[in-house]
Design an enzyme around this catalytic site. Structure first.
Site, short mmCIF file in Angstrom:
data_model
loop_
_atom_site.label_atom_id
_atom_site.label_comp_id
_atom_site.label_asym_id
_atom_site.label_seq_id
_atom_site.Cartn_x
_atom_site.Cartn_y
_atom_site.Cartn_z
N LYS A 35 -20.36 51.70 87.17
CA LYS A 35 -21.16 50.62 86.61
C LYS A 35 -22.10 51.17 85.55
CE LYS A 35 -24.66 50.96 90.25
NZ LYS A 35 -25.44 50.24 91.27
N TYR A 255 -49.13 62.95 68.64
CA TYR A 255 -50.00 61.77 68.69
C TYR A 255 -51.05 61.89 69.79
CZ TYR A 255 -46.96 59.02 65.59
OH TYR A 255 -46.26 58.54 64.51
#
Length: 360
Positions: A35, A255
């Site tokens: 899946k 950042y």
């Protein structure tokens, strides 16, 4: 030329891991769970690699099953979530799909459907997961009702474990006891074991098993485990260093200034970021593999780039490959640094990362 970020999938590793599952219960069958695009590994390629050996394939929904059928996969396809609409049942019937059933309402929908041929039903019990499944008190009646239906051929009895990856808990044994009581006397094969149960819970292996995560070489356990230690990781995520700079004590990287150097640090910028599927919320210290040794992520992951610590790896420079997970740094280990599980790492890789398959 192309961006260096890529995953390499070794289909031989997946074959090895499936064979490991089968070796733990040679008298039983194993449905290979593919899946979510085979947990990000490519469902069609994995199905083709396993088709000669797998007893069946498991997917979440009909769309995933249709993809396999249209690709020419001939092994039975089990819909683990069953059907969502009655209109799906004729296709399921026509193409010989196997269908999980988890409610009494669904049984009546099958009874009323017009089908070209009867379907195989995997009757799911809620033994304690409290997600999907017929209540144990209703299980015997549900089975008998299915047995009465011309639209139903074979029946498999199934359940799903909530905590089989927690080896120090008795929850799995409790769920086994619930299942055994509620299914007593029913003449049908059993399917209980997901990957963790395949590897660690002998009494759960029964007639059918559902190896999923283990096929891709990731352990479901937080600690070492005898059988899980034999798994071979199938996916390797790599990219390359595209810039190198020396950072002095007190200088920040990335950042928000989340990493501040406390000593002279050689920083490599790598072409990989959260837009590629590498988790933004990994922390400084998350391991990577560079030139035969472990190194670490430093600073915050950007959309397209991130920083790695090249201090102490003098031969690393522009063009050096960095492994983010694979055989040297496992996805399970990386997952612990960002409070997630390997499933999300595999399935999170985006389409802009080049994919290469070996041993097809």
């Amino acid at each position: 030329m192309s961006r260096a970020a890529k995953i390499t999938v070794d289909l031989d590793a997946i074959r090895h891991n499936y064979r490991l599952a089968r070796s733990l219960n040679t008298a039983g069958n194993a449905a290979a769970i593919i899946k979510a695009n085979a947990y990000g590994h490519n469902a069609v390629k994995v199905a083709r690699a396993l088709e000669a050996e797998a007893d069946a394939f498991g997917v979440a929904c009909i769309e995933e099953g249709v993809e396999l059928i249209e690709a020419g996969i001939n092994k039975p396809v089990l819909l683990l979530e069953g059907f969502f609409e009655v209109s799906e049942l004729p296709y399921i019937s026509e193409h010989g799909m196997w269908c999980a059933v988890h409610s009494l309402h669904q049984i009546e929908q099958i009874a009323e459907a017009t089908l070209s041929k009867p379907i195989t039903v995997w009757l799911k019990m809620n033994s304690g997961m409290n997600r999907l499944g017929v209540h144990p008190d209703d299980y015997q009646a549900a089975y008998q009702r299915l047995k009465q239906l011309d639209n139903v051929s074979d029946i498999v009895l199934m359940t799903h474990f909530a905590r089989s990856d927690e080896l120090d808990k008795n929850t799995t044994e409790e769920q086994l006891a619930v299942f055994n009581r509620a299914s007593e006397g029913l003449d049908a094969p059993h399917c209980l074991a997901n990957s963790a149960a395949v590897l660690a819970w002998q009494d759960a292996r029964r007639d059918w098993m559902r190896p999923g995560l283990m096929l891709y070489g990731a352990t479901p356990f937080p600690e070492a485990q005898e059988q899980a230690d034999k798994l071979i990781p199938a996916m390797t995520l790599t990219s390359e260093v595209i810039a190198v700079r020396d950072v002095q004590p007190g200088e920040c990287v990335g950042y928000g200034g989340h990493f501040v150097a406390d000593k002279p640090t050689r920083v490599g910028t790598v072409a990989l970021g959260y837009a590629d599927g590498y988790p933004r919320h990994v922390v400084t210290g998350t391991p990577v593999w560079i030139n035969g040794q472990r190194a670490r992520i430093i600073g915050r992951v950007s959309m397209d780039m991130l920083g790695v610590d090249l201090t102490g790896i003098p031969d690393a420079g522009i063009g050096t490959e960095v492994e983010f997970w694979g055989r040297n740094v496992t996805a399970a280990e990386v997952a612990t640094y960002c409070d997630t599980i390997p499933y999300t790492l595999f399935t999170g890789i985006t389409r802009r990362v080049h994919k290469r398959y070996i041993n097809e």
